[in-house]
Design a protein around this motif. Structure first.
Motif, PDB file in Angstrom:
ATOM      1  N   LEU A 120      40.334  32.430  43.349  1.00 21.12           N
ATOM      2  CA  LEU A 120      40.463  33.656  43.795  1.00 21.12           C
ATOM      3  C   LEU A 120      39.338  34.344  43.865  1.00 21.12           C
ATOM      4  CD1 LEU A 120      43.803  35.061  42.344  1.00 21.12           C
ATOM      5  CD2 LEU A 120      43.752  34.110  44.569  1.00 21.12           C
ATOM      6  N   PHE A 121      39.093  35.522  44.844  1.00 23.18           N
ATOM      7  CA  PHE A 121      37.888  36.287  44.807  1.00 23.18           C
ATOM      8  C   PHE A 121      38.138  37.367  43.736  1.00 23.18           C
ATOM      9  CE2 PHE A 121      37.902  35.194  49.232  1.00 23.18           C
ATOM     10  CZ  PHE A 121      36.452  34.304  49.244  1.00 23.18           C
ATOM     11  N   ASP A 122      38.108  37.105  42.601  1.00 23.14           N
ATOM     12  CA  ASP A 122      38.643  37.782  41.503  1.00 23.14           C
ATOM     13  C   ASP A 122      37.909  38.966  40.823  1.00 23.14           C
ATOM     14  OD1 ASP A 122      36.950  36.391  40.178  1.00 23.14           O
ATOM     15  OD2 ASP A 122      38.281  35.257  38.957  1.00 23.14           O
ATOM     16  N   ARG A 123      36.642  39.178  41.529  1.00 23.30           N
ATOM     17  CA  ARG A 123      35.781  40.310  41.242  1.00 23.30           C
ATOM     18  C   ARG A 123      36.120  41.534  42.092  1.00 23.30           C
ATOM     19  NH1 ARG A 123      33.754  40.166  36.273  1.00 23.30           N
ATOM     20  NH2 ARG A 123      33.267  37.900  35.623  1.00 23.30           N
ATOM     21  N   LEU A 124      37.153  41.313  42.978  1.00 20.87           N
ATOM     22  CA  LEU A 124      37.666  42.147  43.864  1.00 20.87           C
ATOM     23  C   LEU A 124      38.892  42.889  43.062  1.00 20.87           C
ATOM     24  CD1 LEU A 124      38.190  40.875  47.397  1.00 20.87           C
ATOM     25  CD2 LEU A 124      36.164  42.425  46.617  1.00 20.87           C
ATOM     26  N   THR A 125      39.391  44.193  43.322  1.00 22.80           N
ATOM     27  CA  THR A 125      40.356  44.773  42.821  1.00 22.80           C
ATOM     28  C   THR A 125      41.869  44.324  43.370  1.00 22.80           C
ATOM     29  OG1 THR A 125      40.782  46.687  44.365  1.00 22.80           O
ATOM     30  CG2 THR A 125      39.129  46.969  42.013  1.00 22.80           C
ATOM     31  N   ALA A 160      48.095  48.660  38.667  1.00 23.98           N
ATOM     32  CA  ALA A 160      46.810  47.758  38.458  1.00 23.98           C
ATOM     33  C   ALA A 160      46.106  47.766  39.704  1.00 23.98           C
ATOM     34  CB  ALA A 160      47.417  46.238  37.885  1.00 23.98           C
ATOM     35  N   GLY A 161      46.365  48.339  40.783  1.00 25.81           N
ATOM     36  CA  GLY A 161      45.809  48.000  41.983  1.00 25.81           C
ATOM     37  C   GLY A 161      44.357  48.236  42.082  1.00 25.81           C
ATOM     38  N   GLY A 162      43.631  49.314  40.976  1.00 26.35           N
ATOM     39  CA  GLY A 162      42.409  49.554  40.753  1.00 26.35           C
ATOM     40  C   GLY A 162      41.618  48.597  39.999  1.00 26.35           C
ATOM     41  N   THR A 163      42.410  47.735  39.261  1.00 29.23           N
ATOM     42  CA  THR A 163      41.828  46.595  38.043  1.00 29.23           C
ATOM     43  C   THR A 163      41.337  45.367  38.839  1.00 29.23           C
ATOM     44  OG1 THR A 163      43.402  47.691  36.656  1.00 29.23           O
ATOM     45  CG2 THR A 163      42.250  45.472  36.108  1.00 29.23           C
ATOM     46  N   LEU A 164      40.077  44.924  38.449  1.00 24.55           N
ATOM     47  CA  LEU A 164      39.748  43.604  38.766  1.00 24.55           C
ATOM     48  C   LEU A 164      40.804  42.817  38.730  1.00 24.55           C
ATOM     49  CD1 LEU A 164      35.845  43.713  37.656  1.00 24.55           C
ATOM     50  CD2 LEU A 164      36.777  44.456  40.145  1.00 24.55           C
ATOM     51  N   VAL A 165      40.794  41.745  39.504  1.00 21.98           N
ATOM     52  CA  VAL A 165      41.685  40.444  39.528  1.00 21.98           C
ATOM     53  C   VAL A 165      41.408  39.705  38.355  1.00 21.98           C
ATOM     54  CG1 VAL A 165      42.760  38.387  40.488  1.00 21.98           C
ATOM     55  CG2 VAL A 165      42.604  40.519  41.953  1.00 21.98           C
ATOM     56  N   VAL A 166      40.091  39.600  38.039  1.00 23.83           N
ATOM     57  CA  VAL A 166      39.724  38.769  36.830  1.00 23.83           C
ATOM     58  C   VAL A 166      40.402  39.113  35.551  1.00 23.83           C
ATOM     59  CG1 VAL A 166      37.457  40.155  36.418  1.00 23.83           C
ATOM     60  CG2 VAL A 166      37.607  37.520  35.859  1.00 23.83           C
ATOM     61  N   TYR A 168      43.519  40.422  35.157  1.00 28.87           N
ATOM     62  CA  TYR A 168      44.796  40.508  35.177  1.00 28.87           C
ATOM     63  C   TYR A 168      45.414  39.212  34.279  1.00 28.87           C
ATOM     64  CZ  TYR A 168      45.398  43.012  39.337  1.00 28.87           C
ATOM     65  OH  TYR A 168      45.580  44.348  40.429  1.00 28.87           O
ATOM     66  N   SER A 169      46.360  39.520  33.827  1.00 32.49           N
ATOM     67  CA  SER A 169      47.142  38.479  33.153  1.00 32.49           C
ATOM     68  C   SER A 169      47.755  37.351  33.934  1.00 32.49           C
ATOM     69  CB  SER A 169      48.396  39.030  32.478  1.00 32.49           C
ATOM     70  OG  SER A 169      49.288  39.359  33.338  1.00 32.49           O
ATOM     71  N   ALA A 170      47.946  36.119  33.678  1.00 27.60           N
ATOM     72  CA  ALA A 170      48.266  35.090  34.282  1.00 27.60           C
ATOM     73  C   ALA A 170      49.609  35.501  35.394  1.00 27.60           C
ATOM     74  CB  ALA A 170      49.081  33.869  33.530  1.00 27.60           C
ATOM     75  N   GLY A 171      50.701  36.209  34.841  1.00 29.28           N
ATOM     76  CA  GLY A 171      51.736  36.622  35.643  1.00 29.28           C
ATOM     77  C   GLY A 171      51.349  37.352  36.572  1.00 29.28           C
ATOM     78  N   MET A 172      50.446  38.683  36.217  1.00 22.13           N
ATOM     79  CA  MET A 172      49.890  39.225  37.239  1.00 22.13           C
ATOM     80  C   MET A 172      49.175  38.764  38.461  1.00 22.13           C
ATOM     81  SD  MET A 172      48.565  42.601  34.681  1.00 22.13           S
ATOM     82  CE  MET A 172      47.823  43.705  35.918  1.00 22.13           C
ATOM     83  N   THR A 173      48.434  37.595  38.084  1.00 25.94           N
ATOM     84  CA  THR A 173      47.608  37.158  39.071  1.00 25.94           C
ATOM     85  C   THR A 173      48.783  36.503  39.996  1.00 25.94           C
ATOM     86  OG1 THR A 173      45.789  36.629  37.463  1.00 25.94           O
ATOM     87  CG2 THR A 173      45.803  35.300  39.521  1.00 25.94           C
TER      88      THR A 173
END
Length: 283
Positions: A120-125, A160-166, A168-173
């Motif tokens: 993923l583009f996990d450096r995005l929120t 968690a909308g403003g948190t970087l995806v990187v 996130y926990s596995a479930g949140m991802t």
């Protein structure tokens, strides 16, 4: 949230009531005008290994379809080809009548995909990622942002909308990828192991969302190792083994009076009856 807009501007036709499968659970459905996904003669090899060895399958529109099989059976490879992520060596695939590999862009507008393990583009929120996914699918920024906020609330990710995806926990991802799959309101959802690493409460919420999506006219295909979950959640199922479909039809047809797990093991094989070494047994 509606799974798709059936207005003429979107060119969508509501699915009919005919489920388009025949009574023999070992055979694929006959071709149907309402099939959400139709596969014929699908083949994919990697070197000397045939990962998919001639799969035929029809998924009725409006169904909740389970795809099950042992590791290495060809489930993920089949779904990757069906959704335009991997080019087949042979065969044809259509989504609601659109040939995937002849009209790739048009076909991809009709499908939302949750692929297991895709980068993923996990450096995005979370909010940025889902909004970006919506804009890639042709939504204007305001519409994409509005839908993203609806989805974050629905999936209990609003905080968690403003948190970087990187971070996130596995479930949140898993949930944020599901939001990306839903944001353009596709007619077909293809989900590879959507409940892996998801906590029970979130899994129950996701099941409710998917059930509502199907009630609204959408179609879900879910690949899973959980036989109990597929038996409870799906109305149709196909069992894949060694790159081929060994049974397909309604869940009741395929399980044939047994549990889906027992039927799966009977068809796929591999059960061991040995009790194990004596040193594992308590005296």
């Amino acid at each position: 949230m509606q799974p798709y807009d059936s207005s003429p501007a979107h060119g969508a036709t509501p699915p009919g009531a005919d489920d388009g499968h025949n009574a023999d659970p070992a055979q694929p459905s006959a071709p149907s005008a309402v099939a959400a996904l139709s596969i014929r003669g699908l083949v994919k090899t990697f070197g000397a290994k045939a990962a998919v060895a001639g799969i035929d399958l029809d998924v009725p529109a409006g169904s909740f379809y389970g795809l099950v099989g042992p590791n290495g059976a060809g489930k993920t490879t089949t779904l990757s080809m069906a959704t335009g992520l991997l080019r087949p060596d042979a065969g044809s695939i259509s989504i609601h009548g659109v040939d995937v590999w002849q009209n790739l862009v048009e076909a991809k507008r009709l499908v939302g995909v949750l692929s297991d393990g895709v980068a993923l583009f996990d450096r995005l929120t979370g909010e940025q990622l889902v909004t970006y996914a919506g804009m890639l699918c042709g939504l204007d920024r305001n519409s994409a942002l509005e839908r993203t906020r609806d989805l974050l609330t629905m999936l209990d990710l609003q905080d968690a909308g403003g948190t970087l995806v990187v971070d996130y926990s596995a479930g949140m991802t898993k949930k944020i990828v599901l939001a990306c799959a839903l944001v353009h309101a596709p007619r077909l959802l293809v989900l590879d192991e959507p409940f892996e690493s998801v906590d029970p409460v979130s899994a129950a919420n996701i099941r409710d969302i998917l059930a509502g999506y199907v009630r609204g006219g959408g179609t879900v295909i879910v690949s899973s190792h959980s036989m109990d979950l597929v038996q409870r959640m799906c109305d149709h199922v196909a069992i894949v083994s060694q790159g081929r479909i060994v049974a397909a039809g309604t869940v009741d047809e395929v399980r044939a009076g047994s549990t889906l797990e027992d039927r799966f093991v009977d068809l796929v094989g591999g059960r061991r009856h040995a009790e194990g070494p004596t040193w594992l047994q308590s005296s």
